[in-house]
Design a protein around this motif. Structure first.
Motif, PDB file in Angstrom:
ATOM      1  N   LYS A   1      -3.585   8.028  -1.593  1.00  0.00           N
ATOM      2  CA  LYS A   1      -4.153   7.688  -0.288  1.00  0.00           C
ATOM      3  C   LYS A   1      -3.470   6.448   0.274  1.00  0.00           C
ATOM      4  O   LYS A   1      -3.082   5.548  -0.469  1.00  0.00           O
ATOM      5  CB  LYS A   1      -5.665   7.467  -0.421  1.00  0.00           C
ATOM      6  N   ASP A   2      -3.354   6.387   1.599  1.00  0.00           N
ATOM      7  CA  ASP A   2      -2.547   5.364   2.274  1.00  0.00           C
ATOM      8  C   ASP A   2      -3.047   3.941   2.099  1.00  0.00           C
ATOM      9  O   ASP A   2      -2.256   3.011   2.105  1.00  0.00           O
ATOM     10  CB  ASP A   2      -2.469   5.668   3.771  1.00  0.00           C
ATOM     11  N   ASN A   3      -4.340   3.722   1.964  1.00  0.00           N
ATOM     12  CA  ASN A   3      -4.876   2.361   1.998  1.00  0.00           C
ATOM     13  C   ASN A   3      -4.993   1.702   0.627  1.00  0.00           C
ATOM     14  O   ASN A   3      -5.447   0.580   0.522  1.00  0.00           O
ATOM     15  CB  ASN A   3      -6.242   2.350   2.687  1.00  0.00           C
ATOM     16  N   ILE A   4      -4.554   2.370  -0.428  1.00  0.00           N
ATOM     17  CA  ILE A   4      -4.669   1.836  -1.787  1.00  0.00           C
ATOM     18  C   ILE A   4      -3.296   1.312  -2.239  1.00  0.00           C
ATOM     19  O   ILE A   4      -2.263   1.913  -1.930  1.00  0.00           O
ATOM     20  CB  ILE A   4      -5.213   2.917  -2.748  1.00  0.00           C
ATOM     21  N   THR A   5      -3.289   0.204  -2.972  1.00  0.00           N
ATOM     22  CA  THR A   5      -2.025  -0.425  -3.359  1.00  0.00           C
ATOM     23  C   THR A   5      -1.377   0.298  -4.533  1.00  0.00           C
ATOM     24  O   THR A   5      -2.018   1.061  -5.261  1.00  0.00           O
ATOM     25  CB  THR A   5      -2.235  -1.901  -3.741  1.00  0.00           C
TER      26      THR A   5
ATOM     27  N   VAL B   1       3.688  13.261   2.117  1.00  0.00           N
ATOM     28  CA  VAL B   1       2.583  13.271   1.158  1.00  0.00           C
ATOM     29  C   VAL B   1       3.170  12.895  -0.199  1.00  0.00           C
ATOM     30  O   VAL B   1       4.142  13.505  -0.642  1.00  0.00           O
ATOM     31  CB  VAL B   1       1.911  14.662   1.089  1.00  0.00           C
ATOM     32  N   LEU B   2       2.602  11.900  -0.851  1.00  0.00           N
ATOM     33  CA  LEU B   2       3.066  11.463  -2.164  1.00  0.00           C
ATOM     34  C   LEU B   2       2.067  11.890  -3.223  1.00  0.00           C
ATOM     35  O   LEU B   2       0.863  11.699  -3.060  1.00  0.00           O
ATOM     36  CB  LEU B   2       3.236   9.942  -2.185  1.00  0.00           C
TER      37      LEU B   2
ATOM     38  N   THR C   1       0.842  -1.201   0.000  1.00  0.00           N
ATOM     39  CA  THR C   1       0.000   0.000   0.000  1.00  0.00           C
ATOM     40  C   THR C   1       0.875   1.249   0.000  1.00  0.00           C
ATOM     41  O   THR C   1       2.087   1.180   0.241  1.00  0.00           O
ATOM     42  CB  THR C   1      -0.923   0.026   1.228  1.00  0.00           C
ATOM     43  N   ILE C   2       0.261   2.385  -0.250  1.00  0.00           N
ATOM     44  CA  ILE C   2       0.960   3.665  -0.205  1.00  0.00           C
ATOM     45  C   ILE C   2       1.479   3.920   1.215  1.00  0.00           C
ATOM     46  O   ILE C   2       2.566   4.464   1.400  1.00  0.00           O
ATOM     47  CB  ILE C   2       0.034   4.807  -0.673  1.00  0.00           C
ATOM     48  N   GLY C   3       0.722   3.496   2.221  1.00  0.00           N
ATOM     49  CA  GLY C   3       1.168   3.627   3.606  1.00  0.00           C
ATOM     50  C   GLY C   3       2.458   2.855   3.870  1.00  0.00           C
ATOM     51  O   GLY C   3       3.343   3.343   4.582  1.00  0.00           O
ATOM     52  N   ASP C   4       2.569   1.658   3.297  1.00  0.00           N
ATOM     53  CA  ASP C   4       3.804   0.872   3.427  1.00  0.00           C
ATOM     54  C   ASP C   4       4.967   1.591   2.750  1.00  0.00           C
ATOM     55  O   ASP C   4       6.086   1.620   3.279  1.00  0.00           O
ATOM     56  CB  ASP C   4       3.632  -0.512   2.799  1.00  0.00           C
ATOM     57  N   LEU C   5       4.707   2.163   1.583  1.00  0.00           N
ATOM     58  CA  LEU C   5       5.734   2.902   0.851  1.00  0.00           C
ATOM     59  C   LEU C   5       6.203   4.116   1.651  1.00  0.00           C
ATOM     60  O   LEU C   5       7.398   4.395   1.724  1.00  0.00           O
ATOM     61  CB  LEU C   5       5.192   3.342  -0.514  1.00  0.00           C
ATOM     62  N   LYS C   6       5.272   4.803   2.296  1.00  0.00           N
ATOM     63  CA  LYS C   6       5.628   5.958   3.123  1.00  0.00           C
ATOM     64  C   LYS C   6       6.527   5.549   4.285  1.00  0.00           C
ATOM     65  O   LYS C   6       7.455   6.267   4.638  1.00  0.00           O
ATOM     66  CB  LYS C   6       4.371   6.640   3.663  1.00  0.00           C
ATOM     67  N   LYS C   7       6.265   4.368   4.863  1.00  0.00           N
ATOM     68  CA  LYS C   7       7.102   3.880   5.967  1.00  0.00           C
ATOM     69  C   LYS C   7       8.518   3.576   5.489  1.00  0.00           C
ATOM     70  O   LYS C   7       9.486   3.853   6.193  1.00  0.00           O
ATOM     71  CB  LYS C   7       6.474   2.647   6.596  1.00  0.00           C
ATOM     72  N   LEU C   8       8.646   3.023   4.292  1.00  0.00           N
ATOM     73  CA  LEU C   8       9.973   2.749   3.727  1.00  0.00           C
ATOM     74  C   LEU C   8      10.723   4.044   3.434  1.00  0.00           C
ATOM     75  O   LEU C   8      11.930   4.150   3.679  1.00  0.00           O
ATOM     76  CB  LEU C   8       9.835   1.918   2.448  1.00  0.00           C
ATOM     77  N   ILE C   9      10.004   5.043   2.908  1.00  0.00           N
ATOM     78  CA  ILE C   9      10.626   6.339   2.625  1.00  0.00           C
ATOM     79  C   ILE C   9      11.037   7.012   3.929  1.00  0.00           C
ATOM     80  O   ILE C   9      12.125   7.593   4.028  1.00  0.00           O
ATOM     81  CB  ILE C   9       9.661   7.237   1.822  1.00  0.00           C
ATOM     82  N   ALA C  10      10.186   6.929   4.954  1.00  0.00           N
ATOM     83  CA  ALA C  10      10.488   7.532   6.259  1.00  0.00           C
ATOM     84  C   ALA C  10      11.734   6.912   6.877  1.00  0.00           C
ATOM     85  O   ALA C  10      12.535   7.612   7.499  1.00  0.00           O
ATOM     86  CB  ALA C  10       9.293   7.371   7.185  1.00  0.00           C
ATOM     87  N   ALA C  11      11.918   5.616   6.692  1.00  0.00           N
ATOM     88  CA  ALA C  11      13.096   4.946   7.228  1.00  0.00           C
ATOM     89  C   ALA C  11      14.377   5.440   6.560  1.00  0.00           C
ATOM     90  O   ALA C  11      15.422   5.537   7.199  1.00  0.00           O
ATOM     91  CB  ALA C  11      12.961   3.440   7.054  1.00  0.00           C
ATOM     92  N   GLN C  12      14.301   5.778   5.285  1.00  0.00           N
ATOM     93  CA  GLN C  12      15.489   6.250   4.566  1.00  0.00           C
ATOM     94  C   GLN C  12      15.754   7.736   4.768  1.00  0.00           C
ATOM     95  O   GLN C  12      16.902   8.158   4.791  1.00  0.00           O
ATOM     96  CB  GLN C  12      15.352   5.969   3.069  1.00  0.00           C
ATOM     97  N   THR C  13      14.705   8.537   4.905  1.00  0.00           N
ATOM     98  CA  THR C  13      14.891   9.990   5.010  1.00  0.00           C
ATOM     99  C   THR C  13      15.002  10.470   6.448  1.00  0.00           C
ATOM    100  O   THR C  13      15.536  11.556   6.689  1.00  0.00           O
ATOM    101  CB  THR C  13      13.739  10.753   4.337  1.00  0.00           C
ATOM    102  N   GLY C  14      14.478   9.707   7.401  1.00  0.00           N
ATOM    103  CA  GLY C  14      14.522  10.134   8.791  1.00  0.00           C
ATOM    104  C   GLY C  14      13.345  11.002   9.200  1.00  0.00           C
ATOM    105  O   GLY C  14      13.328  11.537  10.303  1.00  0.00           O
ATOM    106  N   THR C  15      12.349  11.162   8.337  1.00  0.00           N
ATOM    107  CA  THR C  15      11.144  11.918   8.689  1.00  0.00           C
ATOM    108  C   THR C  15      10.043  10.940   9.095  1.00  0.00           C
ATOM    109  O   THR C  15      10.128   9.753   8.813  1.00  0.00           O
ATOM    110  CB  THR C  15      10.652  12.766   7.509  1.00  0.00           C
ATOM    111  N   LYS C  16       9.017  11.448   9.744  1.00  0.00           N
ATOM    112  CA  LYS C  16       7.902  10.594  10.148  1.00  0.00           C
ATOM    113  C   LYS C  16       7.023  10.279   8.942  1.00  0.00           C
ATOM    114  O   LYS C  16       6.830  11.126   8.072  1.00  0.00           O
ATOM    115  CB  LYS C  16       7.073  11.293  11.217  1.00  0.00           C
TER     116      LYS C  16
END
Length: 73
Positions: A52-56, A43-44, A23-38
């Motif tokens: 939106k976070d819940n859509i693949t 916002v993508l 999901t987009i939410g999973d992608l945001k978590k991966l990006i947050a791990a690399q950038t250091g932001t929450k």
């Protein structure tokens, strides 16, 4: 596995490897791990579409090597 490039237009370009059924939410978590932001602050977008976070990724037709705009809230 697909690779997505996220650019924030401030000089930071992040390459993330993920699966099309993530999901987009999973992608945001991966990006947050690399950038250091929450993940909640990220916002993508693609053009004017806010993802939106819940859509693949497959539902949004995001493919390997695609560029996505990265914004901070």
């Amino acid at each position: 596995m697909i690779e997505i490039i996220c650019n924030d237009r401030l000089g930071k370009k992040v390459r993330v490897k993920c699966n099309p059924d993530d999901t987009i939410g999973d992608l945001k978590k991966l990006i947050a791990a690399q950038t250091g932001t929450k993940a909640e602050k990220i916002v993508l977008k693609k053009w004017y579409n806010i993802f939106k976070d819940n859509i693949t990724l497959a539902d949004y037709e995001i493919h390997d090597g695609m560029n996505i705009e990265l914004y901070y809230q």
